[in-house]
Enzyme design. Structure first.
Site, PDB file in Angstrom:
ATOM      1  N   PHE A   1      -2.630   6.739   2.599  1.00  0.00           N
ATOM      2  CA  PHE A   1      -3.264   5.559   3.187  1.00  0.00           C
ATOM      3  C   PHE A   1      -2.196   4.771   3.930  1.00  0.00           C
ATOM      4  CE2 PHE A   1      -4.688   1.204   3.508  1.00  0.00           C
ATOM      5  CZ  PHE A   1      -5.963   1.385   4.010  1.00  0.00           C
TER       6      PHE A   1
ATOM      7  N   LYS B   1       2.878  -6.483   2.835  1.00  0.00           N
ATOM      8  CA  LYS B   1       2.416  -6.897   1.500  1.00  0.00           C
ATOM      9  C   LYS B   1       3.314  -7.967   0.863  1.00  0.00           C
ATOM     10  CE  LYS B   1      -0.585  -3.015   0.233  1.00  0.00           C
ATOM     11  NZ  LYS B   1      -1.885  -3.619   0.070  1.00  0.00           N
TER      12      LYS B   1
ATOM     13  N   ASP C   1       6.538   4.737   4.506  1.00  0.00           N
ATOM     14  CA  ASP C   1       5.638   3.598   4.378  1.00  0.00           C
ATOM     15  C   ASP C   1       5.900   2.974   3.007  1.00  0.00           C
ATOM     16  OD1 ASP C   1       3.563   1.891   3.809  1.00  0.00           O
ATOM     17  OD2 ASP C   1       2.012   3.140   4.711  1.00  0.00           O
TER      18      ASP C   1
HETATM   19  C1  PLP Z   1       0.902   2.240   1.677  1.00  0.00           C
HETATM   20  C2  PLP Z   1       0.092   1.312   2.531  1.00  0.00           C
HETATM   21  N1  PLP Z   1       0.271   1.329   3.863  1.00  0.00           N
HETATM   22  C3  PLP Z   1      -0.422   0.507   4.679  1.00  0.00           C
HETATM   23  C4  PLP Z   1      -1.345  -0.385   4.182  1.00  0.00           C
HETATM   24  C5  PLP Z   1      -2.082  -1.292   5.112  1.00  0.00           C
HETATM   25  O1  PLP Z   1      -1.662  -2.605   4.927  1.00  0.00           O
HETATM   26  P1  PLP Z   1      -2.544  -3.831   5.499  1.00  0.00           P
HETATM   27  O2  PLP Z   1      -3.794  -3.879   4.684  1.00  0.00           O
HETATM   28  O3  PLP Z   1      -1.658  -5.030   5.323  1.00  0.00           O
HETATM   29  O4  PLP Z   1      -2.820  -3.539   6.942  1.00  0.00           O
HETATM   30  C6  PLP Z   1      -1.562  -0.429   2.796  1.00  0.00           C
HETATM   31  C7  PLP Z   1      -2.580  -1.336   2.232  1.00  0.00           C
HETATM   32  O5  PLP Z   1      -3.085  -1.166   1.156  1.00  0.00           O
HETATM   33  C8  PLP Z   1      -0.823   0.440   1.958  1.00  0.00           C
HETATM   34  O6  PLP Z   1      -1.008   0.446   0.635  1.00  0.00           O
END
Ligand code: PLP
Length: 402
Positions: free
Chosen positions: A136, A251, A222
């Site tokens: 994700f 986050k 990520d």
């Molecule tokens: C690993 C990871 N990458 C990207 C995102 C996307 O972040 P945002 O919701 O701030 O766009 C999330 C959100 O849960 C995530 O857990």
């Protein structure tokens, strides 16, 4: 407003993108939240890995207040003092040489993909990116194209061209695909969060990095969920002493104020030249002040080490619960304070989740059968003991309700 009024307006005017719990929170302090009726909950969702210092930490609150009374936003037409300070903190505590600021996780991934493509264009005209099944990375088109599960992608075709998927934790699959698709980068999460707290075996990142070097590809990590101390290191790549090329952060970075960042080594970062990328809000004075206070506090209060120690204790307690209920719990796993309890049955998991909420514990139900548990880094053994007691009580309640 009453709870009923809030829900009425929500039903009438908000797009129906979220399945929400039937709760409205009124206030928070440390690890705890209070709802409209004054009921207290131990918040081990931390706003989905955002409130790593708990709710309303005085250092973040004071930083926000003092900045808000002086200057909230100017745009990047101007130099921004707090942005300079934050970039210095991030660079001096990471692999990176340079930082680009944005506002969210998905934007940090977009920025990372764009940077990798810019680099790829000038390094053999390559643009393909290898991602992992179950990943994700966010909801905007670039990040969504790197996101694996069909449930997020469905209905949005065509997505970006040039994304390929390999099983997570399978470096040989990356090597195999690299030889066929001529990619410029690999993107992955050091621990898959949304996919149910999937922890790869030790050595995974080292092996992926070797494959990247051999094939002249960039390694994009990520760390949006795993960063800022969550796994017991400031960044999860430190567990394997691997140097990524690009890291996406968001986050917990802003302590609850939206703040994202792309971190990169100089040789890569230089491909973002003036005008090639940008953001109106990115790194604004308020967000970067809150982020400075957050990162400084995590470092000054040794919360990374604390997360590591408390994570070990929590996992030990969860494994005890698993031993007591081997039929109901398939696995208990964790890295630092990023923990997962996987139930054997999704109906049981859902009922147990409802019981936990009623009994005052908030966790995230992921992939329908995993409790994703994300305590603040400054939680305590007493709070962890409370969480374990509630999980056990909730399991008992579901078993006895037949
Ligand atoms: C690993 C990871 N990458 C990207 C995102 C996307 O972040 P945002 O919701 O701030 O766009 C999330 C959100 O849960 C995530 O857990």
């Amino acid at each position: 407003m009453t709870l009923g009024e809030i829900k009425d307006l929500q039903g009438k005017y908000l797009m129906k993108t979220y399945g929400r719990l039937p709760l409205t929170m009124r206030s928070g302090s440390g690890s705890w939240l209070w709802d409209m009726e004054g009921k207290k909950y131990l918040d081990y969702t931390t706003g989905i890995a955002v409130n790593n210092l708990g709710h309303c930490h005085p250092k973040i609150t004071n930083a926000i207040i003092s900045q808000a009374t002086r200057l909230v936003h100017t745009s990047n037409l101007f130099n921004i003092e707090n942005q300079s300070s934050l970039s210095e903190i991030l660079v001096s505590n990471s692999f990176a040489d340079r930082v680009f600021f944005c506002n969210s996780g998905t934007e940090a991934v977009e920025g990372s993909i764009k940077l990798a493509r810019k680099w790829g264009e000038q390094n053999g005209g390559r643009y393909a990116i290898i991602s992992t099944e179950g990943a994700f990375h966010g909801r905007t088109f670039g990040a969504l194209s790197a996101t694996g599960p069909e449930k997020y992608r469905e209905g949005f075709s065509p997505l970006l061209e040039g994304f390929y998927f390999v099983p997570y934790a399978d470096p040989d699959a990356i090597a195999h695909l690299a030889s066929k698709t001529n990619p410029c980068a690999v993107i992955l999460e050091p621990v898959q969060g949304e996919n149910g707290v999937i922890i790869p075996p030790p050595g995974y990142l080292i092996r992926v990095k070797e494959i990247c070097e051999k094939n002249n590809m960039l390694l994009i990590l990520d760390e949006i969920q795993t960063g800022m101390g969550r796994t017991g290191k400031l960044f999860a790549y430190e567990h394997e002493k691997v140097e990524p090329d690009i890291v996406a952060l968001a986050k917990a970075l802003g302590g609850g104020v939206p703040c994202g960042a792309v971190l990169a080594k100089e040789g890569i970062a230089r491909h973002f030249t003036q005008g090639t990328h940008g953001s109106t809000f990115g790194g604004n004075p308020l967000a970067t002040r809150a982020a400075c206070a957050t990162v400084e506090t995590i470092i000054e209060e040794n919360l990374v080490q604390k997360a590591d120690r408390l994570g070990e204790y929590f996992l030990f307690r969860l494994k005890e619960v698993q031993k007591k209920y081997p039929k109901q719990i398939k696995d208990a796993r964790g890295k630092g304070l990023m923990l997962g309890v996987e139930f054997s049955d999704r109906n049981f998991a859902r009922d147990c989740f409802s019981s936990s909420v009623s009994n005052g514990l908030l966790v995230i139900l992921t992939v329908e059968r995993v409790f994703r548990i994300l305590p603040p880094l400054n939680t305590s053994e007493e709070e962890i003991n409370f969480a374990v007691t509630v999980i056990k009580k909730s399991i008992e309640e579901v078993i006895s309700s037949g």
